[in-house]
Design an enzyme around this catalytic site. Structure first.
Site, short mmCIF file in Angstrom:
data_model
loop_
_atom_site.label_atom_id
_atom_site.label_comp_id
_atom_site.label_asym_id
_atom_site.label_seq_id
_atom_site.Cartn_x
_atom_site.Cartn_y
_atom_site.Cartn_z
N HIS A 93 0.85 -1.20 0.00
CA HIS A 93 0.00 0.00 0.00
C HIS A 93 0.89 1.25 0.00
O HIS A 93 1.96 1.26 0.60
CB HIS A 93 -0.91 -0.01 1.24
CG HIS A 93 -1.93 1.07 1.18
ND1 HIS A 93 -1.65 2.36 1.56
CD2 HIS A 93 -3.22 1.07 0.77
CE1 HIS A 93 -2.74 3.11 1.39
NE2 HIS A 93 -3.70 2.34 0.90
N GLU A 164 -3.80 2.36 -7.21
CA GLU A 164 -4.18 3.47 -6.35
C GLU A 164 -3.19 4.62 -6.55
O GLU A 164 -2.13 4.67 -5.91
CB GLU A 164 -4.12 3.05 -4.88
CG GLU A 164 -5.04 1.90 -4.55
CD GLU A 164 -5.35 1.87 -3.05
OE1 GLU A 164 -6.50 2.15 -2.70
OE2 GLU A 164 -4.43 1.62 -2.26
#
Ligand code: PEP
Length: 250
Positions: A93, A164
């Site tokens: 992430h 993302e």
């Protein structure tokens, strides 16, 4: 199949996480066309698993160690997550990469650990605003994809990739709106890059400031198989509104 994954980050304390899991467990979420999962903090994972055990909502962890066992103070292995009932793990992430300094090599070792433990990694990739402004976003994404996956045996394991863009993530990123057509273009390109590494179908999720108003604008794109949602996923009503909007658009 369309995926709605909720990354609760460290927004909620244990009591709030379990209360949210309880709220979600009380809902009728039955839809064969949707896969929902929540990613609580490591502290709340086991509690959420037990609350959601009879619900179709799966549980994931937000990170794992690459080692299976041993003298690794503060770490939790992929196997431990699996043993406790996790189906998925977020790997790489942008907050792990940019705040905690995780390198592509770390990401690769964590992916390998997930494969070894037979738990599905959700590999998160995304360019910074500077990459985008320089027009080098695909170079960055390619480095992240190849660095994480090239040479690994992906044959029998699950894999999901979440695109993302850092500039679109709320909170830690810039929170800018990502045009769904831009996301779709990048997803098409990611799909073709991934197809050079594995012949199996790899679901691609979009993440970055997804909310009740815009979720369908992303999930309706051809190469976007679902969404990874942060801040808009930590209240049951906004999660359920997103879920209903996506379900009725299918
Ligand atoms: C995330 O960081 O995974 C994310 C998608 O966050 P947000 O939805 O808050 O932008």
């Amino acid at each position: 199949m369309t995926f709605i994954f909720a990354n609760w980050k460290m927004y909620l304390n244990n009591e709030e996480s379990l209360a949210l899991a309880k709220d979600l467990s009380a809902q009728d979420l039955g839809s064969n066309a949707l896969t929902c999962a929540v990613f609580p903090t490591m502290l709340s994972v086991a509690g959420a698993v037990s609350i959601l055990k009879n619900s179709p909502i799966a549980i994931g962890a937000q990170n794992v160690a690459w080692a299976p066992k041993g003298a690794y103070t503060g770490a939790v292995s992929a196997q431990l997550c699996k043993d406790v009932g996790c189906t998925y793990v977020l790997i790489g992430h942008s907050e792990r990469r940019h705040i905690f300094g995780e390198k592509t090599e770390d990401v690769r070792k964590r992916i390998a650990a997930c494969i070894q433990a037979d738990i599905t990694p959700v590999l998160c990739i995304g360019e910074t605003r500077e990459d985008k402004e320089r027009g080098t976003q695909k170079d960055m994404l390619k480095t992240q994809i190849l660095g994480a996956l090239e040479g690994l045996d992906l044959g029998n394991s699950g894999l999901i990739v979440a695109y993302e863009p850092v500039w679109a993530i709320s909170g830690s990123g810039n929170g800018d709106h990502c045009n769904p057509a831009y996301a779709q273009d990048i997803h098409t390109w990611i799909r073709s890059e991934i197809s050079t590494l594995t012949s199996k179908f790899v679901p691609l999720l979009y993440g970055g400031s997804v909310n009740q108003e815009n979720v369908v604008s992303y999930t309706s794109q051809k190469d976007i198989d679902g969404v990874l949602v942060g801040s808009a996923s930590i209240k049951s009503n906004s999660f359920l509104t997103m879920r209903d909007a996506v379900a009725s658009s299918l």
